[in-house]
Design an enzyme around this catalytic site. Structure first.
Site, PDB file in Angstrom:
ATOM      1  N   ASP A  13      40.004  12.058  15.050  1.00  0.00           N
ATOM      2  CA  ASP A  13      41.120  12.279  14.142  1.00  0.00           C
ATOM      3  C   ASP A  13      41.453  13.769  14.046  1.00  0.00           C
ATOM      4  O   ASP A  13      40.550  14.607  13.916  1.00  0.00           O
ATOM      5  CB  ASP A  13      40.712  11.748  12.761  1.00  0.00           C
ATOM      6  CG  ASP A  13      41.863  11.665  11.793  1.00  0.00           C
ATOM      7  OD1 ASP A  13      42.800  10.901  12.053  1.00  0.00           O
ATOM      8  OD2 ASP A  13      41.807  12.360  10.745  1.00  0.00           O
ATOM      9  N   GLU A  68      24.475  12.487  27.130  1.00  0.00           N
ATOM     10  CA  GLU A  68      23.079  12.049  27.026  1.00  0.00           C
ATOM     11  C   GLU A  68      22.964  10.532  27.065  1.00  0.00           C
ATOM     12  O   GLU A  68      21.883   9.988  27.215  1.00  0.00           O
ATOM     13  CB  GLU A  68      22.459  12.528  25.702  1.00  0.00           C
ATOM     14  CG  GLU A  68      22.275  14.021  25.594  1.00  0.00           C
ATOM     15  CD  GLU A  68      21.978  14.419  24.144  1.00  0.00           C
ATOM     16  OE1 GLU A  68      21.561  13.550  23.331  1.00  0.00           O
ATOM     17  OE2 GLU A  68      22.184  15.605  23.839  1.00  0.00           O
TER      18      GLU A  68
HETATM   19  C1  GLC Z   1      45.368  11.296  11.323  1.00  0.00           C
HETATM   20  C2  GLC Z   1      45.403   9.822  11.031  1.00  0.00           C
HETATM   21  C3  GLC Z   1      46.222   9.616   9.810  1.00  0.00           C
HETATM   22  C4  GLC Z   1      45.571  10.337   8.665  1.00  0.00           C
HETATM   23  C5  GLC Z   1      45.372  11.806   8.988  1.00  0.00           C
HETATM   24  C6  GLC Z   1      44.410  12.450   8.041  1.00  0.00           C
HETATM   25  O1  GLC Z   1      46.608  11.774  11.662  1.00  0.00           O
HETATM   26  O2  GLC Z   1      45.850   9.120  12.139  1.00  0.00           O
HETATM   27  O3  GLC Z   1      46.388   8.273   9.502  1.00  0.00           O
HETATM   28  O4  GLC Z   1      46.342  10.225   7.510  1.00  0.00           O
HETATM   29  O5  GLC Z   1      44.831  11.988  10.273  1.00  0.00           O
HETATM   30  O6  GLC Z   1      43.102  12.028   8.312  1.00  0.00           O
END
Ligand code: GLC
Ligand code: CA
Length: 554
Positions: A217, A268
């Site tokens: 993310d 790993e």
């Molecule tokens: C990313 C995710 C989104 C979220 C953001 C904060 O963009 O896909 O859904 O709100 O990160 O974590």
């Protein structure tokens, strides 16, 4: 360990180079206990339908312990399952069943920020300024005479400022902390070795359980520019920075060290575990920096996802992608929909622009044109699945689901909606629980009829059981495309552009398949060739507007 991990693979033939990966948004996929929120046992019970669809892997949006302020992207414990979704045992079972079905499993890792309920953040609040506990996050003194002004002018992706002032343990107004997203999502300080060590542990925790990889993310956000200089984005900029050049909190060069380190951790483990970057950058060339040989394995191709239904623009982004990713030894990837963008069955036919993240609702200037949108979406997916590399699908797109525009205001839950004081609708419209059975409660999402976001009354037509029996349904189209993609090994193929179809066509050869899309307003004369699949009706050798065909070379 499962067979999947034992399978030998030659360098260059790793599974993630060609995989079709299906995104499950756990809250909205299938709800086993009927509380209106999807869960892990629900996913397990429906995996058979994904095997039938013909996907290679699934990616699950976060199901870890979380107060759900941002639908799970606010993690309070990275190494446990939120009771809302089940237990670790439910996860293990889901993973085992997926592997038995030959489906790999990628989980979502959220390293940029935690929840404010994470034990580290709670400790940081209690400990004073300058303490090691505070140094795990980005705390700063405020500007102004009494520190009453935020440390800089940055604006949160979800609206409002990017800094929140805390009250110190003794009750006095205190320092400020940085949050790119919601106030409940404090950013970690990734220059702190302790943060790096903790995340190595999180990676190992899930790798030991047998996951095949991670979707990372906000992979372009972890490192902020030294000195945290003021910055004002362009007025209509994408909220995640996907169309901006030099942003002090996106795409800073220091971020790549983190992924070089993670690459070593994954190496790993046997079985070609993979890292996929959610990094919003303006071009494929920039995105490719995340997938250099010693970093991540894949990066989402957001420049492709954000390209309009326009043939020259699509040809360009495809060409640029097929140059940029292989140049660093990585596969090109393709994506049209996910849980953060307007579903492509709506997005490809809007009456006005709608920048990523803003969403659409009943009062938006941009409104979808449903029939046109679906026709274009089917054509666009038929182009995408003909391309070499790896592709991502978002749950429900195989049913042709549109964005839900008319959600009642009081049902909306995206923090964007609240932080912009209802000015931007946000992303709830693509997150509505998906329909399985036309005449069951909640369309078979569960058996209680509850749904955390209300499902539209007209969704029976999109239910899986209705589409299953219809050879012309979007589900049937996706199944054919995925079967043919596999049979003709298109993921591992090469693209050659074909001339002679005019400026408004997308026409290429991939192996022994010819793909032609008519993006223009008038029908196109098709060359001779057996039609393998078509996104819409084709008569007398003419390809109608907004339609794609795959032709056999024989
Ligand atoms: C990313 C995710 C989104 C979220 C953001 C904060 O963009 O896909 O859904 O709100 O990160 O974590
Ligand atoms: Ca549930």
């Amino acid at each position: 360990m499962t067979q999947l991990h034992d399978a030998a693979s030659l360098p260059g033939s790793e599974w993630w180079r060609t995989a079709v990966i299906y995104q499950i948004y756990p809250r909205s996929f299938a709800d086993a206990n009927g509380d209106g929120i999807g869960d892990l046992p629900g996913i397990t019970s429906r995996l058979g339908s994904l095997a039938e669809l013909g996907v290679d892997a699934i990616w699950l949006s976060p199901f870890m312990v979380s107060p759900q302020k941002d639908a799970g992207y606010d993690v309070a414990d990275y190494c446990d399952v939120d009771p809302l979704f089940g237990t670790l045992e439910d996860f293990d079972r889901m993973l085992a069943v997926a592997h038995e079905l030959g489906i790999r499993v990628i989980v979502d890792l959220v390293p940029n920020h935690s929840s404010d309920q994470h034990v580290w953040f709670q400790e940081a609040l209690k400990a004073g300024p300058g303490s090691p506990e505070r140094a795990r996050y980005i705390f700063r003194d405020g500007r102004g005479e009494n520190g009453e002004l935020p440390p800089n002018n940055w604006e949160s992706v979800f609206g409002g400022g990017m800094w929140e002032r805390i009250t110190e343990a003794d009750g006095t107004p205190g320092q400020w902390y940085l949050h790119i997203f919601d106030v409940s999502q404090p950013d970690f300080d990734w220059t702190n070795p302790e943060v790096r060590e903790a995340f190595r542990g999180v990676l190992r925790f899930w790798l030991d359980r047998g996951v095949d990889g991670f979707r990372v993310d906000v992979a372009h956000g972890l490192i902020k520019k030294d000195g945290l200089p003021d910055y004002t984005p362009a007025e209509d900029a994408d909220s995640m920075g996907g169309d901006e050049e030099d942003v002090p909190y996106w795409g800073q060069p220091g971020v790549h060290d983190v992924y070089r380190d993670w690459n070593q951790v994954l190496a790993e483990y046997p079985g070609n575990r993979a890292l996929c970057a959610e990094a919003w950058l303006p071009t494929p060339e920039k995105t490719a920096l995340w997938v250099r040989p010693d970093e991540m394995h894949q990066a989402f191709n957001f420049p492709y996802a954000m390209t309009d239904w326009n043939a020259p623009a699509l040809r360009k982004v495809i060409t640029d992608s097929l140059r940029a990713f292989p140049a660093v030894g990585a596969p090109a990837t393709w994506v049209l929909s996910n849980h953060d963008v307007i579903r492509h069955a709506s997005r490809l036919a809007l009456t006005a622009d709608s920048p990523q993240g803003e969403g659409i609702g009943p009062t938006s200037a941009a409104q979808p044109i449903p029939e046109l949108g679906l026709r274009r979406a089917r054509a666009a997916t038929s182009v995408m699945l003909g391309l070499p590399g790896s592709a991502y699908l978002f749950q429900g797109e195989e049913l042709g689901l549109p964005e839900v525009v008319n959600l009642p205001d009081d049902a909306r839950q995206d923090p964007t909606w609240f932080r912009t004081h209802h000015e931007k609708y946000g992303r709830d419209g693509c997150r509505v629980p998906i329909p399985w059975e036309a005449s069951a409660p909640a369309y078979g999402f569960n058996d209680s009829g509850a749904a955390w976001l209300p499902q539209p009354a007209e969704w029976a037509q999109f239910a899986r059981d209705v589409e299953e029996g219809d050879p012309d349904s979007t589900l049937s189209l996706y199944r054919s495309l995925l079967r043919l993609r596999r049979e003709h090994a298109l993921g591992a193929g090469d693209l050659t552009w074909l001339e002679g179809f005019g400026d408004n066509a997308i026409a290429f050869r991939n192996g022994d398949v010819t793909v032609i899309a008519n993006v223009g307003a008038t029908p196109l004369q098709l060359p001779a060739g057996r039609i393998l699949v078509a996104s819409g009706p084709v008569t007398e050798g003419m390809l109608p507007t907004d339609t794609t065909v795959w032709l056999a070379a024989d």
